[in-house]
Design an enzyme around this catalytic site. Structure first.
Site, PDB file in Angstrom:
ATOM      1  N   ASP A  23       0.841  -1.216  -0.185  1.00  0.00           N
ATOM      2  CA  ASP A  23       0.065  -0.166   0.095  1.00  0.00           C
ATOM      3  C   ASP A  23       0.996   1.280  -0.067  1.00  0.00           C
ATOM      4  O   ASP A  23       2.136   1.410   0.593  1.00  0.00           O
ATOM      5  CB  ASP A  23      -0.978   0.126   1.469  1.00  0.00           C
ATOM      6  N   ASN A  71     -10.418  -2.981  -6.667  1.00  0.00           N
ATOM      7  CA  ASN A  71      -9.535  -1.935  -7.311  1.00  0.00           C
ATOM      8  C   ASN A  71     -10.199  -1.534  -8.679  1.00  0.00           C
ATOM      9  O   ASN A  71      -9.719  -0.525  -9.384  1.00  0.00           O
ATOM     10  CB  ASN A  71      -8.179  -2.396  -7.498  1.00  0.00           C
TER      11      ASN A  71
HETATM   12  C1  FPP Z   1      -1.845   0.164  -3.253  1.00  0.00           C
HETATM   13  O1  FPP Z   1      -1.394   1.547  -3.460  1.00  0.00           O
HETATM   14  C2  FPP Z   1      -1.279  -0.567  -4.618  1.00  0.00           C
HETATM   15  C3  FPP Z   1      -1.919  -1.277  -5.635  1.00  0.00           C
HETATM   16  C4  FPP Z   1      -3.272  -0.908  -5.620  1.00  0.00           C
HETATM   17  C5  FPP Z   1      -1.327  -1.992  -6.425  1.00  0.00           C
HETATM   18  C6  FPP Z   1      -0.062  -2.695  -6.056  1.00  0.00           C
HETATM   19  C7  FPP Z   1       0.807  -2.828  -7.392  1.00  0.00           C
HETATM   20  C8  FPP Z   1       2.150  -2.718  -7.592  1.00  0.00           C
HETATM   21  C9  FPP Z   1       3.179  -2.839  -6.350  1.00  0.00           C
HETATM   22  C10 FPP Z   1       2.706  -2.391  -8.717  1.00  0.00           C
HETATM   23  C11 FPP Z   1       3.390  -3.392  -9.260  1.00  0.00           C
HETATM   24  C12 FPP Z   1       2.666  -4.598  -9.790  1.00  0.00           C
HETATM   25  C13 FPP Z   1       1.995  -5.465 -10.392  1.00  0.00           C
HETATM   26  C14 FPP Z   1       2.392  -6.909 -10.535  1.00  0.00           C
HETATM   27  C15 FPP Z   1       0.562  -5.118 -10.908  1.00  0.00           C
HETATM   28  P1  FPP Z   1      -2.546   2.597  -3.639  1.00  0.00           P
HETATM   29  O2  FPP Z   1      -2.584   3.067  -4.941  1.00  0.00           O
HETATM   30  O3  FPP Z   1      -3.781   2.097  -2.890  1.00  0.00           O
HETATM   31  O4  FPP Z   1      -1.581   3.655  -2.735  1.00  0.00           O
HETATM   32  P2  FPP Z   1      -2.518   4.913  -1.708  1.00  0.00           P
HETATM   33  O5  FPP Z   1      -3.278   4.083  -0.860  1.00  0.00           O
HETATM   34  O6  FPP Z   1      -1.512   5.689  -1.246  1.00  0.00           O
HETATM   35  O7  FPP Z   1      -3.379   5.528  -3.048  1.00  0.00           O
END
Ligand code: FPP
Length: 244
Positions: A23, A71
């Site tokens: 996250d 998501n």
């Molecule tokens: C959460 O950060 C992350 C995700 C929803 C996606 C996870 C993805 C990766 C680590 C990228 C690479 C991986 C692949 C294999 C697709 P967020 O966007 O919810 O962060 P925030 O809470 O700060 O908005």
């Protein structure tokens, strides 16, 4: 350089299965006045580092929450970028993963992902299928409640067809029908970026998992934070509801 925590951990008592809620990509990018997509790109690098570190210290199973059933609510542009990144990650890393004897597993219903993702995933599963090293389990279009619902539907069908009856339904049957039916439950769950919630990740499987929360944003996650989490896990006394 070997980090402080790495020197302190007991290499003979490593968790068998580490699960990670990655996250903070978006916040990391916003703090740097960059678009959210750049946070995901940096998150991909953090994922690469984490897989390498876990494989190197011989963690048997690493599970990561890459895309949840919730998501899809994000703007199409971000969803598309994440899908693109997934393909990019697999294409770039597959040879290295295979060379390191890592076996790719997917948790979740990836049949609804764009076609290019499905073929990339199927190719990775097939290529690494006979590998005997670390299992790298990627949760994609995964949500725990949907996973449990799917199990309930399968059991209902078994009861209807006479294959099971209400008194033969037990935890083993439920376990075996989960996406994770072939791997043990996580010993340690890490969530980055300061949120202290589970966000529909492996709710059945983490009943006795040790939780580790860190303020570190996912793109900044590194070997030192990983070792900190493992060290913290090793300080806990796990009683599974019993006594010492
Ligand atoms: C959460 O950060 C992350 C995700 C929803 C996606 C996870 C993805 C990766 C680590 C990228 C690479 C991986 C692949 C294999 C697709 P967020 O966007 O919810 O962060 P925030 O809470 O700060 O908005």
């Amino acid at each position: 350089m070997v980090s402080k925590y790495e020197e302190m951990i007991d290499i003979k008592k490593l968790p068998r299965h580490i699960a990670v809620i990655m996250d903070g990509n978006g916040r990391w990018a916003s703090q740097k006045l960059m678009p959210r997509t750049m946070g995901h790109k940096a998150g991909m690098q953090a994922l690469k580092r984490t897989v390498e570190a876990c494989a190197e210290i011989k963690i048997p199973i690493l599970s990561v929450y890459a895309f949840s059933t919730e998501n899809w609510k994000r703007p199409a542009e971000e969803v598309n970028y994440l899908m693109q990144l997934l393909v990019e990650y697999i294409e770039k890393e597959i040879n290295e993963l295979h060379k390191n004897n890592i076996k790719i597993k997917i948790t979740g219903d990836y049949s609804t992902l764009p076609r290019v993702c499905i073929s990339s995933i199927n190719n990775a599963i097939e290529k690494t299928g006979n590998n005997t090293g670390m299992i790298f389990n990627i949760a994609l279009n995964y949500g725990s409640r949907k996973e449990i619902l799917r199990v309930v539907q399968q059991i209902a069908a078994q009861v209807k067809s006479g294959k099971a009856s209400p008194d033969t339904i037990d935890e083993n049957l439920i376990n075996s029908l989960l996406y994770t039916g072939d791997i043990p439950d996580p010993d340690l769950l890490i969530r980055t970026a300061g949120e202290m919630r589970l966000s529909n990740f492996m709710l059945w499987q983490i009943a006795y998992t040790e939780l580790f929360f860190t303020q570190c944003m996912w793109p900044d996650f590194n070997r030192e934070v990983l070792m900190n989490a493992i060290w913290s896990y090793q300080q806990r006394e796990r009683r599974f509801g019993g006594l010492k």
